[in-house]
Design a protein around this motif. Structure first.
Motif, mmCIF file in Angstrom:
data_model
loop_
_atom_site.group_PDB
_atom_site.id
_atom_site.type_symbol
_atom_site.label_atom_id
_atom_site.label_comp_id
_atom_site.label_asym_id
_atom_site.label_seq_id
_atom_site.Cartn_x
_atom_site.Cartn_y
_atom_site.Cartn_z
ATOM 1 N N LYS A 40 0.829 -1.203 0.000
ATOM 2 C CA LYS A 40 0.000 0.000 0.000
ATOM 3 C C LYS A 40 0.869 1.260 0.000
ATOM 4 C CE LYS A 40 -3.749 2.186 2.576
ATOM 5 N NZ LYS A 40 -4.625 2.093 3.751
ATOM 6 N N ALA A 41 1.920 1.252 0.841
ATOM 7 C CA ALA A 41 2.806 2.418 0.915
ATOM 8 C C ALA A 41 3.539 2.637 -0.409
ATOM 9 C CB ALA A 41 3.809 2.243 2.051
ATOM 10 N N GLU A 42 3.985 1.549 -1.036
ATOM 11 C CA GLU A 42 4.711 1.691 -2.304
ATOM 12 C C GLU A 42 3.804 2.209 -3.410
ATOM 13 O OE1 GLU A 42 7.949 1.390 -3.036
ATOM 14 O OE2 GLU A 42 8.286 1.144 -0.888
ATOM 15 N N THR A 43 2.584 1.708 -3.483
ATOM 16 C CA THR A 43 1.673 2.195 -4.526
ATOM 17 C C THR A 43 1.320 3.660 -4.281
ATOM 18 O OG1 THR A 43 -0.222 1.307 -3.313
ATOM 19 C CG2 THR A 43 0.686 -0.063 -5.055
ATOM 20 N N LYS A 44 1.175 4.054 -3.019
ATOM 21 C CA LYS A 44 0.909 5.461 -2.710
ATOM 22 C C LYS A 44 2.115 6.319 -3.097
ATOM 23 C CE LYS A 44 -0.564 8.498 1.037
ATOM 24 N NZ LYS A 44 0.510 9.445 1.221
ATOM 25 N N GLY A 45 3.316 5.813 -2.815
ATOM 26 C CA GLY A 45 4.525 6.542 -3.183
ATOM 27 C C GLY A 45 4.655 6.718 -4.691
ATOM 28 N N LEU A 46 4.302 5.674 -5.447
ATOM 29 C CA LEU A 46 4.365 5.783 -6.899
ATOM 30 C C LEU A 46 3.361 6.807 -7.418
ATOM 31 C CD1 LEU A 46 4.784 2.037 -7.918
ATOM 32 C CD2 LEU A 46 6.483 3.849 -8.069
ATOM 33 N N ARG A 47 2.188 6.823 -6.833
ATOM 34 C CA ARG A 47 1.190 7.810 -7.250
ATOM 35 C C ARG A 47 1.677 9.227 -6.936
ATOM 36 N NH1 ARG A 47 -3.280 4.679 -4.448
ATOM 37 N NH2 ARG A 47 -3.624 2.969 -5.871
ATOM 38 N N ASP A 48 2.263 9.410 -5.759
ATOM 39 C CA ASP A 48 2.782 10.728 -5.379
ATOM 40 C C ASP A 48 3.911 11.150 -6.309
ATOM 41 O OD1 ASP A 48 0.964 10.812 -3.338
ATOM 42 O OD2 ASP A 48 2.403 10.286 -1.758
ATOM 43 N N ASP A 53 6.008 14.511 -10.610
ATOM 44 C CA ASP A 53 6.607 14.637 -11.936
ATOM 45 C C ASP A 53 5.767 15.526 -12.834
ATOM 46 O OD1 ASP A 53 8.689 13.024 -11.185
ATOM 47 O OD2 ASP A 53 7.883 11.201 -12.125
ATOM 48 N N LYS A 54 4.450 15.354 -12.775
ATOM 49 C CA LYS A 54 3.568 16.185 -13.600
ATOM 50 C C LYS A 54 3.659 17.645 -13.191
ATOM 51 C CE LYS A 54 0.279 12.495 -14.556
ATOM 52 N NZ LYS A 54 -1.074 11.986 -14.283
ATOM 53 N N ALA A 55 3.697 17.902 -11.875
ATOM 54 C CA ALA A 55 3.803 19.280 -11.389
ATOM 55 C C ALA A 55 5.154 19.884 -11.766
ATOM 56 C CB ALA A 55 3.610 19.327 -9.879
ATOM 57 N N ALA A 56 6.222 19.087 -11.689
ATOM 58 C CA ALA A 56 7.551 19.581 -12.038
ATOM 59 C C ALA A 56 7.639 19.882 -13.527
ATOM 60 C CB ALA A 56 8.614 18.564 -11.644
ATOM 61 N N ASP A 57 7.005 19.046 -14.349
ATOM 62 C CA ASP A 57 7.018 19.299 -15.784
ATOM 63 C C ASP A 57 6.317 20.610 -16.112
ATOM 64 O OD1 ASP A 57 8.385 16.968 -16.241
ATOM 65 O OD2 ASP A 57 6.605 15.801 -16.821
ATOM 66 N N LYS A 58 5.187 20.865 -15.450
ATOM 67 C CA LYS A 58 4.445 22.099 -15.705
ATOM 68 C C LYS A 58 5.238 23.318 -15.245
ATOM 69 C CE LYS A 58 -0.149 20.057 -15.510
ATOM 70 N NZ LYS A 58 -1.406 19.973 -14.767
ATOM 71 N N SER A 59 5.871 23.218 -14.055
ATOM 72 C CA SER A 59 6.610 24.371 -13.541
ATOM 73 C C SER A 59 7.901 24.596 -14.321
ATOM 74 C CB SER A 59 6.911 24.190 -12.053
ATOM 75 O OG SER A 59 7.781 23.093 -11.861
#
Length: 128
Positions: A40-48, A53-59
């Motif tokens: 559960k923690a790993e899947t949450k980490g991957l989602r985060d 990454d999406k936010a960094a690409d936009k900024s």
């Protein structure tokens, strides 16, 4: 599809107890719970990470568009820059190897001896 009722569940539970033994069941349940938490923690980490990454690409896209012209770099001789980079690489390699040695008197920061240049040991005598 067959319905699993109370008698079937009791038979399955009895078979599990016979196979693993009553002493191993708590350990199995604990390890299963730990595995579920880790998953559960790993899947949450991957989602985060995906969201970051999406936010960094936009900024990163916004400043790149705003600064179309690069700022002029100060004029530096390519040979001086190459020598400085070689010295830095040598220092980093020594640090990585755990062999950081103090610089000898009359040596360059890279540890190479200075050839053809008179070196005074005035500082060495002064501190002794």
């Amino acid at each position: 599809m067959p319905n699993i009722g109370t008698p079937e569940l009791l038979i399955i539970l009895l078979v599990v107890v016979l196979i693993f033994g009553s002493a191993k069941l708590p350990q199995l349940a604990r390890s299963l719970g730990k595995s579920a938490r880790i998953l559960k923690a790993e899947t949450k980490g991957l989602r985060d990470d995906d969201d970051d990454d999406k936010a960094a690409d936009k900024s990163a896209a916004a400043p790149a568009q705003a600064s179309a012209q690069p700022s002029p770099a100060p004029a530096e001789d390519p040979r001086d820059r190459a020598a400085r980079l070689r010295e830095e690489a040598a220092r980093l390699e020594r640090e990585a190897a755990g062999q950081e040695q103090p610089r000898r008197q009359g040596a360059l920061p890279s540890g190479e001896p200075i050839e053809g240049v008179p070196v005074s040991d005035y500082n060495a005598r002064k501190t002794s």
